[in-house]
Design an enzyme around this catalytic site. Sequence first.
Site, mmCIF file in Angstrom:
data_model
loop_
_atom_site.group_PDB
_atom_site.id
_atom_site.type_symbol
_atom_site.label_atom_id
_atom_site.label_comp_id
_atom_site.label_asym_id
_atom_site.label_seq_id
_atom_site.Cartn_x
_atom_site.Cartn_y
_atom_site.Cartn_z
ATOM 1 N N SER A 1 0.845 -1.191 0.000
ATOM 2 C CA SER A 1 0.000 0.000 0.000
ATOM 3 C C SER A 1 0.892 1.257 0.000
ATOM 4 O O SER A 1 1.828 1.327 -0.781
ATOM 5 C CB SER A 1 -0.931 -0.053 1.218
ATOM 6 O OG SER A 1 -1.964 0.869 1.101
ATOM 7 N N ASP B 1 -8.291 -5.411 -5.856
ATOM 8 C CA ASP B 1 -7.945 -4.268 -5.010
ATOM 9 C C ASP B 1 -8.214 -2.952 -5.744
ATOM 10 O O ASP B 1 -7.642 -2.696 -6.798
ATOM 11 C CB ASP B 1 -6.454 -4.364 -4.657
ATOM 12 C CG ASP B 1 -5.996 -3.213 -3.777
ATOM 13 O OD1 ASP B 1 -6.855 -2.534 -3.182
ATOM 14 O OD2 ASP B 1 -4.768 -2.993 -3.704
ATOM 15 N N HIS C 1 -5.982 -6.398 -1.493
ATOM 16 C CA HIS C 1 -4.908 -5.457 -1.165
ATOM 17 C C HIS C 1 -3.690 -6.196 -0.592
ATOM 18 O O HIS C 1 -3.788 -6.844 0.437
ATOM 19 C CB HIS C 1 -5.468 -4.460 -0.144
ATOM 20 C CG HIS C 1 -4.727 -3.155 -0.094
ATOM 21 N ND1 HIS C 1 -4.325 -2.458 -1.212
ATOM 22 C CD2 HIS C 1 -4.344 -2.386 0.968
ATOM 23 C CE1 HIS C 1 -3.724 -1.341 -0.850
ATOM 24 N NE2 HIS C 1 -3.720 -1.261 0.459
#
Lengths: 486, 486
Positions: B168, B420, B445
Amino acid sequence: MYGCESWTLKNAKRRKIDAFELWCWRRLLRVPWTARRSNQSILKEVDHFGFNIDRTFKQRYLIADNYWKEDGGSVLFYTGNEGDIIWFCNNTGFMWDIAEEMKAMLVFAEHRYYGESLPFGADSFSDSRHLNFLTTEQALADFAKLIKYLKRTIPGARNQPVIALGGSYGGMLAAWFRMKYPHLVVGALASSAPIWQFNDLVPCDVFMKIVTTDFSQSGPNCSESIRRSWDAINRLAKKGPGLRWLSEALHLCTPLTKLQDVQHLKDWIAETWVNLAMVDYPYESNFLQPLPAWPVKVVCQYFKYSNVPDTLLLRNIFQALNVYYNYSGQAKCLNVSETATSSLGVQGWSYQACTEMVMPTCSDGVDDMFEPHSWNMKEYSDDCFKQWGVRPRPSWIPTMYGGKNISSHTNIIFSNGELDPWSGGGVTKDITDTLLAIVIPNGAHHLDLRASNALDPVSVQLTRSLEVKYMKQWVTDFYVRLRKMN
Amino acid sequence: MYGCESWTLKNAKRRKIDAFELWCWRRLLRVPWTARRSNQSILKEVDHFGFNIDRTFKQRYLIADNYWKEDGGSVLFYTGNEGDIIWFCNNTGFMWDIAEEMKAMLVFAEHRYYGESLPFGADSFSDSRHLNFLTTEQALADFAKLIKYLKRTIPGARNQPVIALGGSYGGMLAAWFRMKYPHLVVGALASSAPIWQFNDLVPCDVFMKIVTTDFSQSGPNCSESIRRSWDAINRLAKKGPGLRWLSEALHLCTPLTKLQDVQHLKDWIAETWVNLAMVDYPYESNFLQPLPAWPVKVVCQYFKYSNVPDTLLLRNIFQALNVYYNYSGQAKCLNVSETATSSLGVQGWSYQACTEMVMPTCSDGVDDMFEPHSWNMKEYSDDCFKQWGVRPRPSWIPTMYGGKNISSHTNIIFSNGELDPWSGGGVTKDITDTLLAIVIPNGAHHLDLRASNALDPVSVQLTRSLEVKYMKQWVTDFYVRLRKMN
């Protein structure tokens, strides 16, 4: 030779160069050519790396595009260093000389805190709070934003390759710019850029050794005489009327009055020899000072004879200093508080040397011609704290810019003058086949960036050809990639 | 499974890990393992890019070396993101799983202003002056100094290759770290790193479209029902006892009292769907919340039937929300002010989103299941100024990190989960043969960074093998270069 007399901005209006401060200039008069000066400007953030201070400042840059071609052209971008950008522009004739061949637009970007690009105007140097934004990272970010702005606003510039060029500290910035912003410049020519003169990357004595070699090679007894002169000064200073005698023999504007002045005098003389080595160009020039061709040779003529008495040695020292400080013959006396042109920003550099740009030097008086002087980081740091209220971080530059471990980068030419003391901290051997080193025999400080001259040694002529060859390759590669993408 | 129970620091004393704050941890108890905690520390500069503020802070990092080999080993360095580093550590099982194969020391570095690495302690978020040093550039500089420190102080680590890993925002940092400090890391695994979700690099609606696709594919009528729910809420809210009815139907802890509350309610519900898409993992997990396997499928079971009346639709919405907020069955009511784990630093991220990390999103209610919402930079900026007294610079990140023009870099793997929503701003196609993209079908994710699980789809198993293959290649290349140099 170059400047607005022969270079004009065509179609400034069409291209909407309506922002940032647009300057042109005359080489001799060095005044802004107001007819070409835009009265609008876009402002740069004072702090690119923080959002609390929402202040902007005007960054000056020079631009010339007489030979620029939209079709297949390029942008040569000078990453300005510690002084007035007009002065660097006028001492970087190489860019003007190759503009036509490179179909290049020339841009000279002034470094923040120098020349007229002062983030806090007259207060810029008042204290460490105002000086807080004088760093290499902020300067590189200024360059990045300027390039993005030029590409956005000049029609035809958007899809053109930009090459960073710079000399000395500006050469470091050019190299670092390519390392940190390879998306904005396809390559960099870093001339006389001592990117390794930090921390313990090179021995601290290398710099003074090279100065000494220059003098040794420029005349018999030259470096030996200078090495002897320090003790001669000490001996003379200790005698009764010694200080007055020295002041008169050296034609000092401000006579020496106490023994501490003698150390200052010696430091000033030593700095003069260093500067002479840096600007030992093969023709009459005016970079740090107006000087004859091969000034170190001229200086060394005064030191031909060995073992002369102290007083004669000092009179010769005066003659030698006079070459540097009074080539014009106009000076009435020598001023020990000046060593170089006022176009250099001494305050700004002093601060930078006390923060990021810590470049250790030392001497031993044996392998070099200077008084022994060790590198004392503690003392250096304390002096910085006294002067600016800040302490240097000597390992930061290698942490930020990679030190000797830079092989993953590409397209940087490191050129070095063999006579230049800064070559000791430079990259003098190829690192990869795209990180190239050139050493120029008989070359002084960024000689290759100076305008072509009939007295140029062949070495620098070849160097410039090679540099153009590589830069053209970068441009070609850029356009090949561009075509592939479209 | 991992943590101090099975990983111990050997020879901590011999290696003089006597500086920085050294932590180890237990996975379940999540308490510092005091027996291994050094009581000394080296401090990091609060401001790497300025010298006026001479303040330092403690940066926390986690280290484990059970499988580390001095001979031919490596260092896997997690570039911490916007939360407590222990939480990221416990959700990055991949690093633990491959430690033995990579002969790797594991390091998890906490991001400044998160977890316990607070530059101004309790005052860190008090105003924009204290927050001024919360930037990606400062965070990367922290990582750089930490790596240099570890190499200097851990015998055997000096000549080892370091690989940056992150997910991320941490994945962006890993990629950017390789771009800016290639001398410190031989490569980066950037998992679910939306480095292009800035400015106009990708369309702002791509994010919500992907969320919608996830729901569409997870059950019949699922995204349609959610799209219908917004108007249903609006209709119900306008009726006489509508707010009370809604509050009761959704079991809200704090009842709605005014119409503005309804917008907040809808935003909260929308964010819940977004979060569900992000953590749509194939097995029971607890990342943002404790959740069942394939939680979006579970949610979609409540939306099987089309055209149900508004009240039934809203009761189904409650059931769906309950999957996310009350999988444990312990919650008495739903709290509209919470959407994710408290391990995430919401204040810090809110500030970052208001300065550098401006990631535009929008929706149109046609191609996605959300209410139409355009991206309004002016409004966004004004809100930021109201909240933090700063204004965002939305074009800065692309200027700094290259936007889409990053092909000159090397050795970065960009992995993306196809489910995601952040994959919309990610690198999903190879840029060069060393800037590689992997898209993981059925992956949410940064699924690849999670610990291996029996329910993992084959796609993520293959992805991890590929990642290890590339990382091993970087390590091999590093040692080949090292041998050549010696």
